[in-house]
Write a protein that holds these residues in place. Structure first.
Motif, PDB file in Angstrom:
ATOM      1  N   VAL A 182      45.081 -25.232 -65.071  1.00  0.00           N
ATOM      2  CA  VAL A 182      44.388 -26.497 -65.288  1.00  0.00           C
ATOM      3  C   VAL A 182      43.974 -26.597 -66.750  1.00  0.00           C
ATOM      4  N   THR A 183      44.208 -27.761 -67.350  1.00  0.00           N
ATOM      5  CA  THR A 183      43.810 -27.981 -68.740  1.00  0.00           C
ATOM      6  C   THR A 183      42.746 -29.073 -68.808  1.00  0.00           C
ATOM      7  N   TYR A 184      41.693 -28.799 -69.544  1.00  0.00           N
ATOM      8  CA  TYR A 184      40.628 -29.768 -69.792  1.00  0.00           C
ATOM      9  C   TYR A 184      40.628 -30.108 -71.282  1.00  0.00           C
ATOM     10  N   LYS A 185      40.478 -31.395 -71.562  1.00  0.00           N
ATOM     11  CA  LYS A 185      40.395 -31.816 -72.964  1.00  0.00           C
ATOM     12  C   LYS A 185      39.187 -32.714 -73.133  1.00  0.00           C
ATOM     13  N   VAL A 186      38.353 -32.404 -74.095  1.00  0.00           N
ATOM     14  CA  VAL A 186      37.160 -33.209 -74.365  1.00  0.00           C
ATOM     15  C   VAL A 186      37.561 -34.404 -75.225  1.00  0.00           C
ATOM     16  N   ASN A 187      37.358 -35.590 -74.681  1.00  0.00           N
ATOM     17  CA  ASN A 187      37.698 -36.812 -75.408  1.00  0.00           C
ATOM     18  C   ASN A 187      36.501 -37.387 -76.161  1.00  0.00           C
ATOM     19  N   ASP A 188      35.307 -37.167 -75.612  1.00  0.00           N
ATOM     20  CA  ASP A 188      34.103 -37.667 -76.267  1.00  0.00           C
ATOM     21  C   ASP A 188      32.936 -36.770 -75.877  1.00  0.00           C
ATOM     22  N   PHE A 189      32.123 -36.397 -76.840  1.00  0.00           N
ATOM     23  CA  PHE A 189      30.985 -35.519 -76.596  1.00  0.00           C
ATOM     24  C   PHE A 189      29.759 -36.099 -77.266  1.00  0.00           C
ATOM     25  N   GLN A 190      28.716 -36.382 -76.467  1.00  0.00           N
ATOM     26  CA  GLN A 190      27.476 -36.950 -76.994  1.00  0.00           C
ATOM     27  C   GLN A 190      26.342 -35.950 -76.777  1.00  0.00           C
ATOM     28  N   PRO A 191      25.834 -35.356 -77.842  1.00  0.00           N
ATOM     29  CA  PRO A 191      24.747 -34.375 -77.700  1.00  0.00           C
ATOM     30  C   PRO A 191      23.386 -35.030 -77.580  1.00  0.00           C
ATOM     31  N   ASP A 192      22.461 -34.289 -76.967  1.00  0.00           N
ATOM     32  CA  ASP A 192      21.058 -34.707 -76.876  1.00  0.00           C
ATOM     33  C   ASP A 192      20.886 -36.126 -76.358  1.00  0.00           C
ATOM     34  N   VAL A 193      21.557 -36.422 -75.258  1.00  0.00           N
ATOM     35  CA  VAL A 193      21.400 -37.736 -74.641  1.00  0.00           C
ATOM     36  C   VAL A 193      20.075 -37.785 -73.886  1.00  0.00           C
ATOM     37  N   ALA A 194      19.490 -38.966 -73.841  1.00  0.00           N
ATOM     38  CA  ALA A 194      18.246 -39.160 -73.094  1.00  0.00           C
ATOM     39  C   ALA A 194      18.604 -39.435 -71.641  1.00  0.00           C
ATOM     40  N   VAL A 195      18.220 -38.531 -70.749  1.00  0.00           N
ATOM     41  CA  VAL A 195      18.549 -38.694 -69.341  1.00  0.00           C
ATOM     42  C   VAL A 195      17.390 -38.179 -68.491  1.00  0.00           C
ATOM     43  N   ALA A 196      16.991 -38.981 -67.509  1.00  0.00           N
ATOM     44  CA  ALA A 196      15.882 -38.612 -66.630  1.00  0.00           C
ATOM     45  C   ALA A 196      16.334 -37.570 -65.617  1.00  0.00           C
ATOM     46  N   ASP A 197      15.401 -36.750 -65.163  1.00  0.00           N
ATOM     47  CA  ASP A 197      15.727 -35.727 -64.169  1.00  0.00           C
ATOM     48  C   ASP A 197      16.239 -36.345 -62.876  1.00  0.00           C
ATOM     49  N   THR A 198      15.789 -37.557 -62.558  1.00  0.00           N
ATOM     50  CA  THR A 198      16.216 -38.216 -61.324  1.00  0.00           C
ATOM     51  C   THR A 198      17.717 -38.513 -61.316  1.00  0.00           C
ATOM     52  N   TYR A 199      18.338 -38.550 -62.473  1.00  0.00           N
ATOM     53  CA  TYR A 199      19.770 -38.817 -62.565  1.00  0.00           C
ATOM     54  C   TYR A 199      20.586 -37.724 -61.884  1.00  0.00           C
ATOM     55  N   PHE A 200      20.033 -36.533 -61.772  1.00  0.00           N
ATOM     56  CA  PHE A 200      20.759 -35.392 -61.223  1.00  0.00           C
ATOM     57  C   PHE A 200      20.513 -35.192 -59.724  1.00  0.00           C
ATOM     58  N   ALA A 201      19.694 -36.053 -59.140  1.00  0.00           N
ATOM     59  CA  ALA A 201      19.391 -35.959 -57.712  1.00  0.00           C
ATOM     60  C   ALA A 201      20.072 -37.107 -56.972  1.00  0.00           C
ATOM     61  N   PHE A 202      20.727 -36.801 -55.866  1.00  0.00           N
ATOM     62  CA  PHE A 202      21.414 -37.826 -55.084  1.00  0.00           C
ATOM     63  C   PHE A 202      20.388 -38.718 -54.386  1.00  0.00           C
ATOM     64  N   ASN A 203      20.563 -40.029 -54.515  1.00  0.00           N
ATOM     65  CA  ASN A 203      19.669 -41.005 -53.904  1.00  0.00           C
ATOM     66  C   ASN A 203      20.480 -41.844 -52.919  1.00  0.00           C
ATOM     67  N   ALA A 204      20.301 -41.587 -51.626  1.00  0.00           N
ATOM     68  CA  ALA A 204      21.084 -42.267 -50.596  1.00  0.00           C
ATOM     69  C   ALA A 204      20.912 -43.781 -50.633  1.00  0.00           C
ATOM     70  N   LYS A 205      19.774 -44.266 -51.128  1.00  0.00           N
ATOM     71  CA  LYS A 205      19.521 -45.703 -51.183  1.00  0.00           C
ATOM     72  C   LYS A 205      20.495 -46.419 -52.111  1.00  0.00           C
TER      73      LYS A 205
END
Length: 216
Positions: A182-205
């Motif tokens: 398997v080969t992975y290629k990074v097309n775009d990389f954005q460091p230090d993005v502002a993201v809330a912790d809730t973004y990483f939790a699944f929300n069934a709603k």
């Protein structure tokens, strides 16, 4: 679904590899160590990132994906599925069937593939060696090969291509012991993005009608 999770772990692990501290002890030749150290120095201050990538199985068509990582938390979008990991609970959502599988996140179960432990795995779980220099358009690349030291690893070897000019990760190829490549290629990389912790939790709603399969 297992194969997707493994692919996702591979991606997160190898991207977050760049965020690890420099090798604590010699695990390879001086040239490969210097390349990895320079790459690490570039990324080690990053607190979070978003990466858009291309994932190409051997003989297959390129698939697009996206990964967002913040500390031990990550969210991956790839091949019609998403993995949410808030550091405690892992949710794998399948778009086609509108189904999500919930399970406790067990870092020990993923071994070398666990992105939350890749720093330790990198220092103690791999040997590395400079392989070659290569060209991609105008870019000069330095390729380092990593070999797992654990006999029970699913990985046979990993080849990482680092941009010689700025020491950023360009791409990597994973060779699994079952013969898959398997080969992975990074097309775009954005460091230090502002993201809330809730973004990483699944929300069934946010997924009307989703079938929840609790595997805990």
């Amino acid at each position: 679904m297992k194969s997707f999770r493994i692919s996702a772990y591979f991606f997160a692990a190898m991207v977050t590899l760049a965020l690890s501290a420099t090798p604590a002890s010699a695990q390879g030749d001086k040239k490969s160590s210097a390349i990895l150290e320079a790459m690490s120095n570039k990324y080690q201050k990053i607190k979070s990132f978003k990466a858009v990538f291309t994932y190409t199985p051997e003989g297959g068509k390129p698939l697009k994906g996206e990964a967002t990582v913040k500390g031990t938390k990550f969210r991956l979008k790839m091949a019609g599925q998403e993995i949410f990991n808030d550091g405690k609970l892992m949710a794998t959502y399948i778009k086609e069937t509108n189904e999500v599988n919930l399970q406790d996140f067990d870092p020990t179960a993923t071994g070398d593939l666990d992105p939350t432990k890749i720093y330790t795995a990198y220092k103690k779980g791999f040997k590395y060696a400079f392989l070659k220099e290569a060209k991609e358009g105008a870019k000069s690349l330095e390729v380092v090969e990593l070999t797992p030291t654990k006999k029970d690893s699913q990985v046979n070897k990993v080849q990482i291509a680092v941009n010689k000019a700025d020491k950023s990760i360009n791409s990597w190829t994973i060779f699994q012991k079952n013969g898959q490549e398997v080969t992975y290629k990074v097309n775009d990389f954005q460091p230090d993005v502002a993201v809330a912790d809730t973004y990483f939790a699944f929300n069934a709603k946010q997924y009307p009608g989703v079938e929840v399969v609790d595997l805990r």
